[in-house]
Design an enzyme around this catalytic site. Structure first.
Site, PDB file in Angstrom:
ATOM      1  N   ALA A  11       0.830  -1.205   0.000  1.00 46.88           N
ATOM      2  CA  ALA A  11       0.000   0.000   0.000  1.00 46.88           C
ATOM      3  C   ALA A  11       0.864   1.254   0.000  1.00 46.88           C
ATOM      4  O   ALA A  11       0.745   2.117   0.854  1.00 46.88           O
ATOM      5  CB  ALA A  11      -0.958  -0.017   1.189  1.00 46.88           C
ATOM      6  N   GLY A  12       1.787   1.317  -0.969  1.00 38.98           N
ATOM      7  CA  GLY A  12       2.545   2.559  -1.178  1.00 38.98           C
ATOM      8  C   GLY A  12       1.754   3.480  -2.094  1.00 38.98           C
ATOM      9  O   GLY A  12       0.545   3.295  -2.274  1.00 38.98           O
ATOM     10  N   TYR A  13       2.426   4.454  -2.693  1.00 40.33           N
ATOM     11  CA  TYR A  13       1.739   5.379  -3.603  1.00 40.33           C
ATOM     12  C   TYR A  13       0.993   4.611  -4.694  1.00 40.33           C
ATOM     13  O   TYR A  13      -0.186   4.825  -4.938  1.00 40.33           O
ATOM     14  CB  TYR A  13       2.748   6.329  -4.262  1.00 40.33           C
ATOM     15  CG  TYR A  13       3.363   7.323  -3.321  1.00 40.33           C
ATOM     16  CD1 TYR A  13       2.661   8.468  -2.938  1.00 40.33           C
ATOM     17  CD2 TYR A  13       4.650   7.147  -2.830  1.00 40.33           C
ATOM     18  CE1 TYR A  13       3.231   9.394  -2.081  1.00 40.33           C
ATOM     19  CE2 TYR A  13       5.222   8.073  -1.981  1.00 40.33           C
ATOM     20  CZ  TYR A  13       4.515   9.197  -1.597  1.00 40.33           C
ATOM     21  OH  TYR A  13       5.072  10.108  -0.749  1.00 40.33           O
ATOM     22  N   ASN A  37      -1.224  -5.354   3.056  1.00 40.93           N
ATOM     23  CA  ASN A  37      -0.085  -4.510   3.470  1.00 40.93           C
ATOM     24  C   ASN A  37       0.407  -4.972   4.843  1.00 40.93           C
ATOM     25  O   ASN A  37      -0.377  -5.423   5.670  1.00 40.93           O
ATOM     26  CB  ASN A  37      -0.513  -3.031   3.544  1.00 40.93           C
ATOM     27  CG  ASN A  37       0.681  -2.100   3.590  1.00 40.93           C
ATOM     28  OD1 ASN A  37       1.565  -2.187   2.741  1.00 40.93           O
ATOM     29  ND2 ASN A  37       0.729  -1.235   4.581  1.00 40.93           N
ATOM     30  N   VAL A  81       3.680 -10.302   3.026  1.00 44.61           N
ATOM     31  CA  VAL A  81       3.777 -11.186   1.864  1.00 44.61           C
ATOM     32  C   VAL A  81       5.057 -11.999   1.998  1.00 44.61           C
ATOM     33  O   VAL A  81       6.143 -11.450   2.184  1.00 44.61           O
ATOM     34  CB  VAL A  81       3.787 -10.374   0.553  1.00 44.61           C
ATOM     35  CG1 VAL A  81       3.896 -11.307  -0.651  1.00 44.61           C
ATOM     36  CG2 VAL A  81       2.534  -9.529   0.451  1.00 44.61           C
ATOM     37  N   GLU A 168      17.307  16.548   0.905  1.00 50.91           N
ATOM     38  CA  GLU A 168      16.078  16.947   1.606  1.00 50.91           C
ATOM     39  C   GLU A 168      16.203  16.715   3.111  1.00 50.91           C
ATOM     40  O   GLU A 168      15.730  17.508   3.923  1.00 50.91           O
ATOM     41  CB  GLU A 168      14.865  16.195   1.037  1.00 50.91           C
ATOM     42  CG  GLU A 168      14.553  16.603  -0.404  1.00 50.91           C
ATOM     43  CD  GLU A 168      13.152  16.214  -0.858  1.00 50.91           C
ATOM     44  OE1 GLU A 168      12.709  15.110  -0.488  1.00 50.91           O
ATOM     45  OE2 GLU A 168      12.500  17.014  -1.552  1.00 50.91           O
ATOM     46  N   ASP A 298       8.106   1.178  -7.216  1.00 46.78           N
ATOM     47  CA  ASP A 298       9.495   0.730  -7.201  1.00 46.78           C
ATOM     48  C   ASP A 298       9.670  -0.664  -7.796  1.00 46.78           C
ATOM     49  O   ASP A 298      10.788  -1.044  -8.151  1.00 46.78           O
ATOM     50  CB  ASP A 298      10.026   0.740  -5.762  1.00 46.78           C
ATOM     51  CG  ASP A 298      10.068   2.141  -5.193  1.00 46.78           C
ATOM     52  OD1 ASP A 298      10.912   2.925  -5.645  1.00 46.78           O
ATOM     53  OD2 ASP A 298       9.238   2.461  -4.322  1.00 46.78           O
ATOM     54  N   ALA A 314       7.344   9.135  -6.617  1.00 45.57           N
ATOM     55  CA  ALA A 314       5.926   9.083  -6.257  1.00 45.57           C
ATOM     56  C   ALA A 314       5.083   9.460  -7.472  1.00 45.57           C
ATOM     57  O   ALA A 314       4.065   8.829  -7.762  1.00 45.57           O
ATOM     58  CB  ALA A 314       5.656  10.037  -5.099  1.00 45.57           C
ATOM     59  N   LYS A 375       6.057  22.481  -4.123  1.00 47.62           N
ATOM     60  CA  LYS A 375       6.235  21.169  -3.485  1.00 47.62           C
ATOM     61  C   LYS A 375       5.006  20.820  -2.633  1.00 47.62           C
ATOM     62  O   LYS A 375       4.507  19.696  -2.664  1.00 47.62           O
ATOM     63  CB  LYS A 375       7.495  21.201  -2.615  1.00 47.62           C
ATOM     64  CG  LYS A 375       7.816  19.889  -1.910  1.00 47.62           C
ATOM     65  CD  LYS A 375       8.731  19.033  -2.741  1.00 47.62           C
ATOM     66  CE  LYS A 375       9.182  17.774  -2.029  1.00 47.62           C
ATOM     67  NZ  LYS A 375       9.925  16.891  -2.934  1.00 47.62           N
TER      68      LYS A 375
END
Lengths: 401, 401
Positions: A11-13, A37, A81, A168, A298, A314, A375
């Site tokens: 359950a990422g982006y 997830n 998983v 960042e 990814d 993202a 941003k």
């Protein structure tokens, strides 16, 4: 007739956008949708550097998955998983199994240390909520020890990597430093923040004017850059680095590795042909030879028209999620045409703390508050796509100035 | 004629009260008053357990000395006392020397480990602002590691000693635990708080009804008591304890030693006859054979009418400060009579978190909110004596319910 079963792992982006798009496009009668997830929450991995520096609480970065998805349309399973058996069309979980007709793999990234000695043991990574929180608390604990132990290296933070994550993170760190100096009664001049980058420049591939702005901004706030310098080894005492074969030891109690990511190792372990956990997808975002398996984020290696892979961001994961949800709808209904994925690069912004940034948006270079503003617009737009205006109000970045 | 020089070393309860009383009783023309302290701030050592647990920020516990004393009447020197040369009437500091005609020693307490192996290296103490803050950050860092390392001992806190400091720290710790469980996503049932006490009871010397209340309150909140159990050794993994010659290892990432204090070692090192850093004073609070040296607080060993020494508390230190300031005034003026010190024990309250306590005040047993209320009244009264109503408003405990 049995409804087709769609299973989304991760359950990422990408996984989240695929899920919320599917629940919009398909009715409950058309498909069984299950999201798996390991945590009960989704988190914005592009905000983790703020959690790691301690400028933003991790509860702002994560969202309870059950509050974002429509649980009357999507089953949510919190489990790990363990294996993907594509021949059996089955996903093995820590506490059970799931059969699928269509699978979406969005298992995210892992830190990649490229075999550099000691990095796994002695360096912190900014990979997920747990590791970001641990890094924050580690640095604070080292600072808290200074008053009693008076060892200078307790106040040294070394960041390996001047890519997006490294820069960042440094931007947040320098912004937080006055607060930390006060909290721990530190002598400001003893605090050292060092950034080591093996490439000949910070932010490789970025526009030189933006790089210049970012580096000089951070230098002004006290960051020492070691560009063209490679990390040879991480030790309990700090880092061994080398520039032009000249070795140097940088003593530091806090070492952060922010220079490498790869896809989830489970992807290779499950028998897919992958490079560092990433599978080169076909034009519809599917694994070659597996018309029922989609890759997102990814896990997906997508090549641009110039024959080079797009960096996993993202932005691209979100767009992939839209395409995958559409294509799944076509397959489930057995009508219409599959849509090829085409990346629409709207630009990139690298933040330098909450009030400064550099970036290129719609082809235009942006500096300072304009970039920072953009941003936040990008971050809030994602929340809007995910959960509408209420989610923006709850978790958005509304401190524009 | 030269004015007599009064030097007060140490700005704890006793040193501070002596100073503010002197500046009230004497005019600038009568004496030169100098207060020496290693920090720029005074702190309330009876609140340190709250800072250590993280329920109260240490900035609430400390006061900027220059804002409390009248700097037009008292010189404040921030420096470390290195040696006291009573024959030369001279105090050697880290960066200089001070000559005195009258000296008040109030150098406070140190942790005393009674030679138990490993305690100095592996256990934390609640001795000052720095050590309390470090303990807080250490525990938080251990908790932050649990999500990635999953080792149960990371979530175990062992407190050695069920005296006042131990019990009050436990009271704060159990109150903070729900917040920590949430912050670090901890499984509550894995968090262990253990208290080891060698004596046959918790709070030795306290009224049995109060002990019963305190122990059962803390047990209800999850504290495991090991009474009549001695600490044999502290190791990097935790504690080795023994009850009736049965040895046991308690694995714990956080070990707190709260069972022993002594006076500052400098007192013995400077040639005074002392027991664990405490000098048995004459009836006027002076060192035997030194009519120009007064002892206050943890440096002073005061015997009661039954021939037993009073335990060193904030209450007695404050009263000693009053007597010493009066006696110094008599000596400086060369008229009047020295006043013998007589301890007026108003009672004792042991807090069990911010909303519960047990105690005996004016001979009456108090439990629960009444005791807690009284504790806050006592704390605020001290601030009032020190700096008047404004200081109470600024640093007082006004959250009565």
């Amino acid at each position: 007739m049995r409804k087709p079963r769609i299973v989304i792992v991760g359950a990422g982006y990408g996984g989240m956008i695929t899920t919320v798009r599917l629940q919009k496009l398909l009715s409950v009668n058309e498909a069984d949708i299950t999201l798996v997830n390991n945590n009960s929450y989704h988190y914005q991995s592009t905000w983790l550097h703020e959690n790691a520096a301690g400028t933003l609480h991790h509860d702002k970065t994560r969202l309870n998955i059950r509050e974002v998805i429509d649980t009357s349309k999507v089953n949510f399973v919190q489990d790990t998983v363990v294996d993907i058996r594509s021949k059996e069309k089955r996903v093995v979980l820590g506490n059970g199994e799931l059969e699928y007709d269509y699978l979406v793999i969005g298992l995210g990234f892992e830190s990649e240390t490229f075999g550099i000695k000691g990095l796994k043991e002695h360096a912190f990574s900014i990979s997920n909520i747990n590791s970001a929180r641990q890094l924050r608390d580690h640095m604070e604990y080292m600072f808290s020890r200074y008053a009693t132990e008076k060892r200078d290296e307790l106040l040294t933070v070394v960041v390996g990597g001047a890519g997006f994550t490294g820069i960042e993170y440094l931007g947040e760190l320098v912004n937080r430093m006055p607060e930390l100096v006060k909290e721990y009664d530190l002598p400001r001049e003893k605090v050292r923040i060092v950034c080591v980058e093996a490439a000949p420049t910070a932010l490789p591939g970025f526009d030189p004017a933006l790089i210049e702005y970012a580096v000089s901004h951070l230098e002004k706030k006290g960051v020492e850059f070691r560009i063209g310098t490679a990390i040879k080894e991480a030790t309990p005492e700090g880092l061994i680095v080398a520039k032009d074969d000249k070795m140097e030891e940088i003593k530091a109690a806090t070492v952060v590795w922010a220079a490498g990511v790869r896809g989830n190792a489970l992807v290779e372990q499950s028998g897919f042909e992958a490079m560092r956990g990433r599978i080169k997808v076909d034009e519809f975002m599917r694994a070659p030879g597996h018309d029922d398996v989609f890759l997102v984020g990814d896990a997906a290696l997508v090549f641009g028209p110039e024959g080079r892979p797009y960096p996993p961001t993202a932005q691209i994961a979100i767009q992939e999620g839209y395409t995958i949800a559409k294509n799944l709808t076509v397959l489930v209904r057995g009508k219409g045409e599959l849509e090829p994925f085409a990346f629409d690069n709207k630009g990139t912004v690298c933040s330098l703390g909450h009030d400064d940034a550099v970036g290129i948006v719609f082809g235009k270079l942006l500096f300072g508050w304009k970039a920072s503003f953009m941003k936040k617009v990008i971050d809030n737009r994602y929340l809007f796509l995910l959960g509408g205006p209420l989610l923006v109000l709850k978790k958005g970045k509304l401190n524009f100035f």
